[in-house]
Motif scaffolding. Sequence first.
Motif, PDB file in Angstrom:
ATOM      1  N   VAL A   2       0.546  -1.042  -0.230  1.00 16.77           N
ATOM      2  CA  VAL A   2      -0.099   0.485  -0.016  1.00 16.77           C
ATOM      3  C   VAL A   2       0.834   1.587   0.425  1.00 16.77           C
ATOM      4  CG1 VAL A   2      -1.669   1.677   1.338  1.00 16.77           C
ATOM      5  CG2 VAL A   2      -1.384  -0.832   1.359  1.00 16.77           C
ATOM      6  N   GLN A   3       0.637   2.068  -1.057  1.00 15.37           N
ATOM      7  CA  GLN A   3       1.095   3.190  -0.938  1.00 15.37           C
ATOM      8  C   GLN A   3       0.743   4.477  -0.826  1.00 15.37           C
ATOM      9  OE1 GLN A   3       2.780   2.879  -5.065  1.00 15.37           O
ATOM     10  NE2 GLN A   3       4.913   2.784  -4.118  1.00 15.37           N
ATOM     11  N   SER A   4       1.258   5.264  -0.298  1.00 14.83           N
ATOM     12  CA  SER A   4       0.347   6.087   0.843  1.00 14.83           C
ATOM     13  C   SER A   4       0.742   7.517   0.906  1.00 14.83           C
ATOM     14  CB  SER A   4      -0.364   6.460   1.651  1.00 14.83           C
ATOM     15  OG  SER A   4      -1.278   5.117   2.341  1.00 14.83           O
ATOM     16  N   ASN A   5       0.326   9.310   0.110  1.00 18.20           N
ATOM     17  CA  ASN A   5       0.935  10.110   0.590  1.00 18.20           C
ATOM     18  C   ASN A   5       0.627  10.678   1.295  1.00 18.20           C
ATOM     19  OD1 ASN A   5       2.172  10.046  -2.238  1.00 18.20           O
ATOM     20  ND2 ASN A   5       0.072   9.499  -3.611  1.00 18.20           N
ATOM     21  N   ASN A   6       1.771  11.747   2.544  1.00 19.25           N
ATOM     22  CA  ASN A   6       1.018  12.399   3.474  1.00 19.25           C
ATOM     23  C   ASN A   6       0.385  13.126   3.241  1.00 19.25           C
ATOM     24  OD1 ASN A   6       2.961  10.641   5.107  1.00 19.25           O
ATOM     25  ND2 ASN A   6       5.032  11.385   4.197  1.00 19.25           N
ATOM     26  N   ASP A   8      -2.627  13.291   0.549  1.00 19.50           N
ATOM     27  CA  ASP A   8      -3.417  13.307  -0.304  1.00 19.50           C
ATOM     28  C   ASP A   8      -4.478  14.011   0.095  1.00 19.50           C
ATOM     29  OD1 ASP A   8      -5.190  12.654  -1.954  1.00 19.50           O
ATOM     30  OD2 ASP A   8      -3.640  10.228  -2.094  1.00 19.50           O
ATOM     31  N   TYR A  11      -7.602  11.375   1.803  1.00 22.65           N
ATOM     32  CA  TYR A  11      -7.547  10.749   2.710  1.00 22.65           C
ATOM     33  C   TYR A  11      -6.879  11.272   3.934  1.00 22.65           C
ATOM     34  CZ  TYR A  11      -8.854   6.843  -1.191  1.00 22.65           C
ATOM     35  OH  TYR A  11      -8.755   6.494  -2.144  1.00 22.65           O
ATOM     36  N   MET A  16      -5.016   6.949   7.279  1.00 20.51           N
ATOM     37  CA  MET A  16      -4.503   5.835   6.379  1.00 20.51           C
ATOM     38  C   MET A  16      -3.137   5.538   7.433  1.00 20.51           C
ATOM     39  SD  MET A  16      -3.086   8.433   3.041  1.00 20.51           S
ATOM     40  CE  MET A  16      -3.247  10.226   3.857  1.00 20.51           C
ATOM     41  N   LYS A  17      -2.230   6.231   8.233  1.00 20.26           N
ATOM     42  CA  LYS A  17      -1.300   5.732   9.727  1.00 20.26           C
ATOM     43  C   LYS A  17      -2.744   4.261   9.691  1.00 20.26           C
ATOM     44  CE  LYS A  17       1.834   8.136   9.182  1.00 20.26           C
ATOM     45  NZ  LYS A  17       3.426   8.064   9.266  1.00 20.26           N
ATOM     46  N   ASP A  20      -3.029   1.509   7.515  1.00 18.51           N
ATOM     47  CA  ASP A  20      -1.770   0.987   7.591  1.00 18.51           C
ATOM     48  C   ASP A  20      -1.079  -0.112   8.895  1.00 18.51           C
ATOM     49  OD1 ASP A  20       1.197   0.810   5.875  1.00 18.51           O
ATOM     50  OD2 ASP A  20       1.464   1.735   8.475  1.00 18.51           O
ATOM     51  N   PHE A  40       4.841   5.646   3.063  1.00 21.26           N
ATOM     52  CA  PHE A  40       4.559   6.897   2.458  1.00 21.26           C
ATOM     53  C   PHE A  40       5.258   7.424   2.028  1.00 21.26           C
ATOM     54  CE2 PHE A  40       1.918   4.668   6.152  1.00 21.26           C
ATOM     55  CZ  PHE A  40       0.455   5.512   5.812  1.00 21.26           C
ATOM     56  N   HIS A  45      -1.897  13.544  -3.470  1.00 17.69           N
ATOM     57  CA  HIS A  45      -2.044  12.853  -4.502  1.00 17.69           C
ATOM     58  C   HIS A  45      -1.978  12.683  -6.203  1.00 17.69           C
ATOM     59  CE1 HIS A  45      -5.022   9.466  -4.929  1.00 17.69           C
ATOM     60  NE2 HIS A  45      -4.980   9.949  -6.110  1.00 17.69           N
TER      61      HIS A  45
END
Length: 65
Positions: A2-6, A8, A11, A16-17, A20, A40, A45
């Motif tokens: 899973v890739q997330s942007n701090n 974004d 969300y 998101m954390k 995770d 992260f 996005h």
Amino acid sequence: MVQSNNHDQLYTLPEMKKADDILATVFSKAGHPERYSGKFYDGGHKFDIQMQTDAFNWFDTWLGK
């Protein structure tokens, strides 16, 4: 993986954390913590070159070339 942007806009970072942490716990309880990767990245996005490189390296590791 899973890739997330701090930053974004779609969300919130706390959620998101939380997701995770949940996924890491599930994979750990299943006996395979090494098979989950949550990363992260800075920014909004996106799916930039660094994220693509990380994703393709993960695919190569777990799905083979």
